[in-house]
Enzyme design. Structure first.
Site, PDB file in Angstrom:
ATOM      1  N   SER A  93      14.599  38.388  65.423  1.00  0.00           N
ATOM      2  CA  SER A  93      15.568  38.318  66.901  1.00  0.00           C
ATOM      3  C   SER A  93      14.725  38.266  67.666  1.00  0.00           C
ATOM      4  O   SER A  93      13.795  39.037  67.676  1.00  0.00           O
ATOM      5  CB  SER A  93      17.109  38.997  66.913  1.00  0.00           C
ATOM      6  OG  SER A  93      17.383  39.144  67.676  1.00  0.00           O
TER       7      SER A  93
ATOM      8  N   TYR B 274      18.504  48.201  65.579  1.00  0.00           N
ATOM      9  CA  TYR B 274      17.989  47.107  65.494  1.00  0.00           C
ATOM     10  C   TYR B 274      16.824  46.567  65.696  1.00  0.00           C
ATOM     11  O   TYR B 274      15.864  45.443  65.271  1.00  0.00           O
ATOM     12  CB  TYR B 274      19.824  46.538  66.060  1.00  0.00           C
ATOM     13  CG  TYR B 274      19.146  45.153  66.059  1.00  0.00           C
ATOM     14  CD1 TYR B 274      19.750  44.132  64.697  1.00  0.00           C
ATOM     15  CD2 TYR B 274      19.099  43.764  67.254  1.00  0.00           C
ATOM     16  CE1 TYR B 274      19.587  42.529  64.046  1.00  0.00           C
ATOM     17  CE2 TYR B 274      19.208  43.073  67.002  1.00  0.00           C
ATOM     18  CZ  TYR B 274      19.572  41.743  65.565  1.00  0.00           C
ATOM     19  OH  TYR B 274      19.139  40.566  65.498  1.00  0.00           O
TER      20      TYR B 274
END
Length: 309
Positions: free
Chosen positions: A158, A184
């Site tokens: 990501s 994350y």
């Protein structure tokens, strides 16, 4: 080293990137394939002729996804196997049960910005699921990938990796206040570093590993964020599932990527290396492709998994 470019881009779909591609005789594993990007990735690979195994935590959901794939593609070589990436014993059971060569491994499953949580080993949940579980899976399947002769591994990452490098002295938030987005980001940085080091180690076995940013797509990944991810992406940059999975499928299947490894792709093209957070969905942080960081993460991951057993 010049950037890899393809005829595809933001709006390209899985069917477009596989047009003319024949995967007959090739075997693929896709993690997190019971819904969202994973299910679409598995469907596209099956439609191109591959035998596909859906590696899923919820077997019942996986069986429903497999039935849908068979119905839409006519392909019956679609299998379902249990895999809980947060549990080292589950990963070991999956890799021990695998037989024969493996041509494609798509490390797609993941969690995003979840509340603070730790595994039985004391590992931060997102780092454990997004990175360590996939690291154990890929290394456990290394023999099968090598046996294929020209295998590919895809690490779905990501642009969120730009939120955090690996914080070597506190990977598991033992001292820092827990922040779901920093956790994350760290886990997504780890996904890119895995692609760099695995390609270096495994190129002689004919295995290439690349990382890709699928884009912003509304899927179950956003279940901890009210279904909107970071909430910072404007509507015109939101992709469909078919567009979001296109990069994974391109890296897994297209002859355009033969022999290419250790790279980071977004919108089906390799991204520039950046030295500051871009505020966009493009660019890979220099720390995420740094070979020294990649080697250090590999050693740390092996150490943690050895302790777990």
């Amino acid at each position: 080293m010049s950037l890899i470019t393809t005829p595809f881009g933001f709006s390209s779909t899985t069917d477009e990137v596989t047009r003319g591609v024949d995967l007959t005789g090739r075997r693929a594993v896709v993690t997190g394939a019971s819904s969202g990007l994973g299910a679409e990735t598995a469907r596209a690979l099956a439609a191109a002729g591959a035998e596909v195994t859906l590696a899923v935590r919820d077997v019942a959901s996986g069986e429903r996804a497999a039935k849908d794939i068979t119905a839409s593609t006519g392909r019956r070589e679609v299998h379902v196997a249990h895999l809980d990436l947060s549990d080292p014993a589950s990963v070991t059971a999956f890799t021990a049960a695998w037989r024969g060569p493996l041509h494609v491994l798509v490390n797609n499953a993941g969690v995003m910005a979840c509340p603070e949580r730790y595994t039985a080993q004391g590992w931060e949940w997102q780092f454990a699921t997004n990175h360590l579980g996939h690291f154990a899976l890929a290394t456990g399947l290394h023999g099968a990938l090598a046996a294929a002769g020209n295998a590919r591994v895809v690490a779905v990452t990501s642009s969120g990796h730009q939120r955090s490098p690996i914080v070597w002295d506190d990977v598991h938030f033992a001292f820092r206040p827990y922040d779901p987005w920093l956790a994350y980001g760290q886990s997504k940085t780890a996904n890119v570093l895995f692609a760099v080091e695995a390609t270096r180690r495994w190129a002689a076995d004919g295995i290439t590993v690349n990382a890709c940013m699928p884009g912003a797509i509304h899927t179950n990944l956003q279940r901890h964020t009210s279904g909107r991810g970071s909430g910072l992406v404007p509507d015109h940059l939101i992709k469909t599932v078919e567009q979001g999975a296109a990069a994974s499928v391109l890296l897994a299947a297209s002859p355009l990527l033969d022999g290419v490894g250790g790279r980071y792709f977004a919108d089906c093209n390799e991204s520039d290396v950046v030295d500051r957070r871009t505020g966009t969905l493009h660019g890979v942080a220099r720390y995420a492709v740094d070979p020294d960081n990649a080697g250090r993460l590999w050693a740390l991951s092996r150490e943690l998994l050895a302790q777990a057993h």
